[in-house]
Design a protein around this motif. Sequence first.
Motif, PDB file in Angstrom:
ATOM      1  N   VAL A  24       0.842  -1.207   0.000  1.00  0.00           N
ATOM      2  CA  VAL A  24       0.000   0.000   0.000  1.00  0.00           C
ATOM      3  C   VAL A  24       0.875   1.255   0.000  1.00  0.00           C
ATOM      4  N   ALA A  25       1.954   1.236   0.800  1.00  0.00           N
ATOM      5  CA  ALA A  25       2.853   2.399   0.838  1.00  0.00           C
ATOM      6  C   ALA A  25       3.535   2.610  -0.513  1.00  0.00           C
ATOM      7  N   CYS A  26       3.883   1.515  -1.186  1.00  0.00           N
ATOM      8  CA  CYS A  26       4.527   1.637  -2.501  1.00  0.00           C
ATOM      9  C   CYS A  26       3.604   2.313  -3.500  1.00  0.00           C
ATOM     10  N   PHE A  27       2.315   1.917  -3.497  1.00  0.00           N
ATOM     11  CA  PHE A  27       1.379   2.425  -4.497  1.00  0.00           C
ATOM     12  C   PHE A  27       0.821   3.803  -4.145  1.00  0.00           C
ATOM     13  N   THR A  28       0.742   4.122  -2.869  1.00  0.00           N
ATOM     14  CA  THR A  28       0.091   5.378  -2.466  1.00  0.00           C
ATOM     15  C   THR A  28       1.064   6.460  -2.021  1.00  0.00           C
ATOM     16  N   LEU A  29       2.290   6.100  -1.616  1.00  0.00           N
ATOM     17  CA  LEU A  29       3.223   7.098  -1.101  1.00  0.00           C
ATOM     18  C   LEU A  29       4.535   7.143  -1.889  1.00  0.00           C
ATOM     19  N   LEU A  30       5.248   6.023  -1.916  1.00  0.00           N
ATOM     20  CA  LEU A  30       6.615   6.031  -2.438  1.00  0.00           C
ATOM     21  C   LEU A  30       6.654   6.246  -3.946  1.00  0.00           C
ATOM     22  N   TYR A 213      14.268  10.021 -11.128  1.00  0.00           N
ATOM     23  CA  TYR A 213      12.993   9.910 -10.414  1.00  0.00           C
ATOM     24  C   TYR A 213      12.031   8.939 -11.091  1.00  0.00           C
ATOM     25  N   LEU A 214      11.995   8.923 -12.413  1.00  0.00           N
ATOM     26  CA  LEU A 214      11.076   8.015 -13.109  1.00  0.00           C
ATOM     27  C   LEU A 214      11.431   6.566 -12.831  1.00  0.00           C
ATOM     28  N   SER A 215      12.721   6.237 -12.914  1.00  0.00           N
ATOM     29  CA  SER A 215      13.135   4.854 -12.649  1.00  0.00           C
ATOM     30  C   SER A 215      12.870   4.470 -11.198  1.00  0.00           C
ATOM     31  N   TYR A 216      13.074   5.414 -10.261  1.00  0.00           N
ATOM     32  CA  TYR A 216      12.782   5.133  -8.859  1.00  0.00           C
ATOM     33  C   TYR A 216      11.293   4.859  -8.654  1.00  0.00           C
ATOM     34  N   GLY A 217      10.449   5.659  -9.313  1.00  0.00           N
ATOM     35  CA  GLY A 217       9.012   5.436  -9.184  1.00  0.00           C
ATOM     36  C   GLY A 217       8.585   4.085  -9.734  1.00  0.00           C
ATOM     37  N   LEU A 218       9.142   3.688 -10.882  1.00  0.00           N
ATOM     38  CA  LEU A 218       8.818   2.380 -11.446  1.00  0.00           C
ATOM     39  C   LEU A 218       9.328   1.252 -10.551  1.00  0.00           C
ATOM     40  N   GLN A 219      10.463   1.466  -9.924  1.00  0.00           N
ATOM     41  CA  GLN A 219      10.984   0.455  -9.005  1.00  0.00           C
ATOM     42  C   GLN A 219      10.054   0.264  -7.821  1.00  0.00           C
ATOM     43  N   TRP A 220       9.532   1.363  -7.255  1.00  0.00           N
ATOM     44  CA  TRP A 220       8.605   1.220  -6.131  1.00  0.00           C
ATOM     45  C   TRP A 220       7.334   0.493  -6.563  1.00  0.00           C
ATOM     46  N   LEU A 221       6.852   0.758  -7.768  1.00  0.00           N
ATOM     47  CA  LEU A 221       5.680   0.031  -8.265  1.00  0.00           C
ATOM     48  C   LEU A 221       5.992  -1.459  -8.402  1.00  0.00           C
ATOM     49  N   ALA A 222       7.180  -1.763  -8.921  1.00  0.00           N
ATOM     50  CA  ALA A 222       7.569  -3.172  -9.056  1.00  0.00           C
ATOM     51  C   ALA A 222       7.685  -3.841  -7.693  1.00  0.00           C
ATOM     52  N   PHE A 223       8.244  -3.135  -6.712  1.00  0.00           N
ATOM     53  CA  PHE A 223       8.338  -3.706  -5.363  1.00  0.00           C
ATOM     54  C   PHE A 223       6.946  -3.977  -4.788  1.00  0.00           C
ATOM     55  N   GLY A 224       6.004  -3.055  -5.049  1.00  0.00           N
ATOM     56  CA  GLY A 224       4.652  -3.252  -4.545  1.00  0.00           C
ATOM     57  C   GLY A 224       3.963  -4.461  -5.144  1.00  0.00           C
ATOM     58  N   VAL A 225       4.360  -4.852  -6.357  1.00  0.00           N
ATOM     59  CA  VAL A 225       3.784  -6.049  -6.988  1.00  0.00           C
ATOM     60  C   VAL A 225       4.530  -7.305  -6.547  1.00  0.00           C
ATOM     61  N   MET A 226       5.858  -7.216  -6.483  1.00  0.00           N
ATOM     62  CA  MET A 226       6.661  -8.409  -6.198  1.00  0.00           C
ATOM     63  C   MET A 226       6.549  -8.884  -4.758  1.00  0.00           C
ATOM     64  N   ALA A 227       6.346  -7.963  -3.828  1.00  0.00           N
ATOM     65  CA  ALA A 227       6.284  -8.373  -2.423  1.00  0.00           C
ATOM     66  C   ALA A 227       5.122  -9.342  -2.162  1.00  0.00           C
ATOM     67  N   PRO A 228       3.869  -9.048  -2.572  1.00  0.00           N
ATOM     68  CA  PRO A 228       2.798 -10.043  -2.366  1.00  0.00           C
ATOM     69  C   PRO A 228       3.024 -11.326  -3.150  1.00  0.00           C
ATOM     70  N   LEU A 229       3.583 -11.206  -4.365  1.00  0.00           N
ATOM     71  CA  LEU A 229       3.855 -12.416  -5.138  1.00  0.00           C
ATOM     72  C   LEU A 229       4.892 -13.291  -4.443  1.00  0.00           C
TER      73      LEU A 229
END
Length: 325
Positions: A24-30, A213-229
């Motif tokens: 949630v923090a990855c998708f809504t904050l980071l 910043y763009l690559s960092y933002g995409l990384q946080w989105l990827a982390f938000g997907v990979m953690a539950p998986l």
Amino acid sequence: MHVLRTILRPGWIALGVVVAAFAVACFTLLAPWQLGKNSDTERRNDLIRTATSIETEPLAEVAPSSTFDPSSEWRSVQLTGRYLVEDQALVRLRNVDERPAVEVLTPFAVSGSDRVILVDRGYIRPQEGAVPDIPAPPTGEQTITARIRAAESVSTDRGARQDNGTLTVSTINPGLVSAVTSTPMDDFYLQLSPDQPGSLGEISLPQLDTGPYLSYGLQWLAFGVMAPLGVGYFLFSEIRARRRAAAAASASAAGEQSGQDTPRSPKPTAPEPDSRAHRRQQMRDELRAAAGTTVVHQVGRIGHGPQADDESRDVRDKLTRRYGD
């Protein structure tokens, strides 16, 4: 049912809560934080490209009022007036060309109006333990060229202060300087162009790159997907391992049960006494014993030949007496 018991274990519940909060923090904050900085950088770059492609115009045409218009930032304007050196301030803890610097802010009273605009004249290098010597701007009416800049945010823990009789601030904010000097100023400030009256060390325009910043933002989105998986994969692996262990235990228990139910083969029984087989076996044993005695007896008589007839008659007599004819 086994799957539900595995999921409801305290360890898995705690891990699920942590991973859910992280996602949630990855998708809504980071991710929005980094993507927002990327958008701000791209917007700034677009403004700089547009501003540098437009010729210098009078201040009254680009910014007719004291209110800041974000679309006018970085525009080059020309104005006439005089410097108010008595309200000058220094911006401490700055960095120019990867070296410490002190920027000099001097208010500029626009001729023909009551407007006062804060002007960033450039930078000087600091001196250890002392206020650096600041070259004074020219007196009298001057015509200068500068770029419109938005005011920086004010730090609550680091405001304005007097340092050996010199006003120092931590950010370039006209409202902060106005409050200390009691001189009304416009909401924005001007960054003086090089080779202008009163200019100091040149502060170059920012580099037109978007940064990471763009690559960092995409990384946080990827982390938000990979953690539950990842949690789902480890949970599936544990459930599969538990099922294999349960199947192996069931197979072992079934094997032990079948081994107990299988009848054992009967042991061979000895022949009953006084039966014909028993008598035959006894006869064979006595013949072997008699033959062994004969051999020992023959070996013991050195120099004499074997007396086979006598021995054979003795054996037959013994057998006749025991079993009859």
